[in-house]
Design an enzyme around this catalytic site. Structure first.
Site, mmCIF file in Angstrom:
data_model
loop_
_atom_site.group_PDB
_atom_site.id
_atom_site.type_symbol
_atom_site.label_atom_id
_atom_site.label_comp_id
_atom_site.label_asym_id
_atom_site.label_seq_id
_atom_site.Cartn_x
_atom_site.Cartn_y
_atom_site.Cartn_z
ATOM 1 N N PHE A 7 2.261 2.380 -3.412
ATOM 2 C CA PHE A 7 1.397 3.049 -4.378
ATOM 3 C C PHE A 7 0.718 4.313 -3.836
ATOM 4 O O PHE A 7 0.278 5.154 -4.619
ATOM 5 C CB PHE A 7 0.345 2.063 -4.892
ATOM 6 C CG PHE A 7 0.930 0.988 -5.760
ATOM 7 C CD1 PHE A 7 1.279 1.257 -7.070
ATOM 8 C CD2 PHE A 7 1.162 -0.288 -5.264
ATOM 9 C CE1 PHE A 7 1.841 0.276 -7.884
ATOM 10 C CE2 PHE A 7 1.720 -1.276 -6.055
ATOM 11 C CZ PHE A 7 2.064 -0.988 -7.371
ATOM 12 N N GLU A 8 0.644 4.449 -2.532
ATOM 13 C CA GLU A 8 0.020 5.635 -1.972
ATOM 14 C C GLU A 8 0.982 6.819 -1.939
ATOM 15 O O GLU A 8 0.584 7.969 -2.100
ATOM 16 C CB GLU A 8 -0.492 5.351 -0.555
ATOM 17 C CG GLU A 8 -1.689 4.425 -0.501
ATOM 18 C CD GLU A 8 -2.919 5.016 -1.161
ATOM 19 O OE1 GLU A 8 -3.102 6.256 -1.117
ATOM 20 O OE2 GLU A 8 -3.710 4.234 -1.725
ATOM 21 N N GLY A 9 2.257 6.544 -1.720
ATOM 22 C CA GLY A 9 3.219 7.627 -1.578
ATOM 23 C C GLY A 9 3.061 8.302 -0.229
ATOM 24 O O GLY A 9 2.009 8.207 0.407
ATOM 25 N N ARG B 187 -0.704 -1.097 -9.974
ATOM 26 C CA ARG B 187 -1.193 -1.445 -8.641
ATOM 27 C C ARG B 187 -2.021 -2.723 -8.686
ATOM 28 O O ARG B 187 -1.842 -3.618 -7.858
ATOM 29 C CB ARG B 187 -2.016 -0.300 -8.055
ATOM 30 C CG ARG B 187 -2.523 -0.593 -6.629
ATOM 31 C CD ARG B 187 -3.049 0.642 -5.965
ATOM 32 N NE ARG B 187 -3.420 0.375 -4.564
ATOM 33 C CZ ARG B 187 -3.497 1.322 -3.633
ATOM 34 N NH1 ARG B 187 -3.223 2.583 -3.947
ATOM 35 N NH2 ARG B 187 -3.834 1.016 -2.391
ATOM 36 N N ILE C 233 0.835 -1.207 0.000
ATOM 37 C CA ILE C 233 0.000 0.000 0.000
ATOM 38 C C ILE C 233 0.866 1.252 0.000
ATOM 39 O O ILE C 233 0.604 2.205 -0.749
ATOM 40 C CB ILE C 233 -0.950 -0.020 1.212
ATOM 41 C CG1 ILE C 233 -1.948 -1.177 1.066
ATOM 42 C CG2 ILE C 233 -1.694 1.306 1.341
ATOM 43 C CD1 ILE C 233 -2.715 -1.487 2.327
#
Length: 238
Positions: free
Chosen positions: A16-18, A129, A13
């Protein structure tokens, strides 16, 4: 019963969330920080990486609840659960993906990559993702199970075994109740239920998806449901 996100899921997570350690306004003007955290965030606020992780774990509670809602139906292993939490955290739900819990594990896996669009446009970030989530979802959990009895066999997730006797398929491990009917079996399993009574024939090949030890008994999850691999001191699957 339910699961919580493992470190593997968290890292997926996070990837991909940064993460931003200083508060910023998102595309609609909401103050945001860390891995998309918004509750109580103020202009000028700063946090540490550890605080960002703590916020993320708290924010995942809703996504975890979405996935655990279907735990009794699918008995997710940890990798499946982590992948779907990432999916739900991004999409908001797994209701459509699972067709309200009516799709098989294999169909859910096959459908994950389809959710890669926003506003009708395919986004490369979502393609990547979904691919990562599917890969994790399809990765067997590398654990083994055996009972305390020295005569009990050791089974491995991902390996294929043979039924030594005719076996009923159950909805949950550790019980003689909740046997599946012939119509509830997978298409492949139905071919190995020649009596049409929901029991797989002796000699049927099965692939282990998950293991559960109940007392001295070992239960094995196969695509259709749970079977007793080692029960009351008897080896039913090897």
């Amino acid at each position: 019963m339910g699961l919580t996100t493992s470190d593997t899921g968290l890292e997926l997570i996070k990837q991909f969330e940064g993460c931003k350690l200083t508060a910023y306004q998102d595309s609609v003007g909401i103050w945001t920080i860390g891995y998309g955290h918004t509750s109580g965030v103020k202009k000028g606020q700063t946090i540490t990486k550890a605080q960002a992780t703590a916020f993320l774990k708290a924010d995942l509670a809703t996504a975890e609840a979405c996935v655990n809602k279907y735990y009794s139906t699918y008995k997710w292993n940890q990798n499946q659960f982590d992948a779907l939490v990432s999916f739900a955290f991004n999409i908001g739900s797994i209701k459509q993906l699972t067709a309200s819990g009516t799709r098989s594990i294999a169909t859910i896996s096959a459908k994950i990559p389809a959710y890669c669009k926003a506003g009708g446009v395919t986004l490369s970030g979502l393609v990547k993702r979904r691919a990562a989530e599917k890969e994790l979802f399809d990765t067997p959990v590398t654990t083994t199970a055996s009972s305390s009895s020295s005569s009990a066999p050791t089974y491995k997730i991902g390996s294929t075994y043979t039924l030594q006797v005719e076996l009923k398929v159950r909805k949950a491990p550790g019980t003689d109740a909740d046997a599946l009917t012939h119509s509830e079996l997978t298409a492949n399993a139905k071919k190995n239920d020649t009596d049409n009574d929901g029991a797989l024939d002796k000699g049927t090949k099965v692939t282990c998806q998950e293991l559960s030890t109940v007392g001295n008994d070992i239960w094995m999850l196969i695509p259709s449901g749970w079977i007793a691999a080692y029960y009351n001191g008897q080896v039913y699957v090897k």
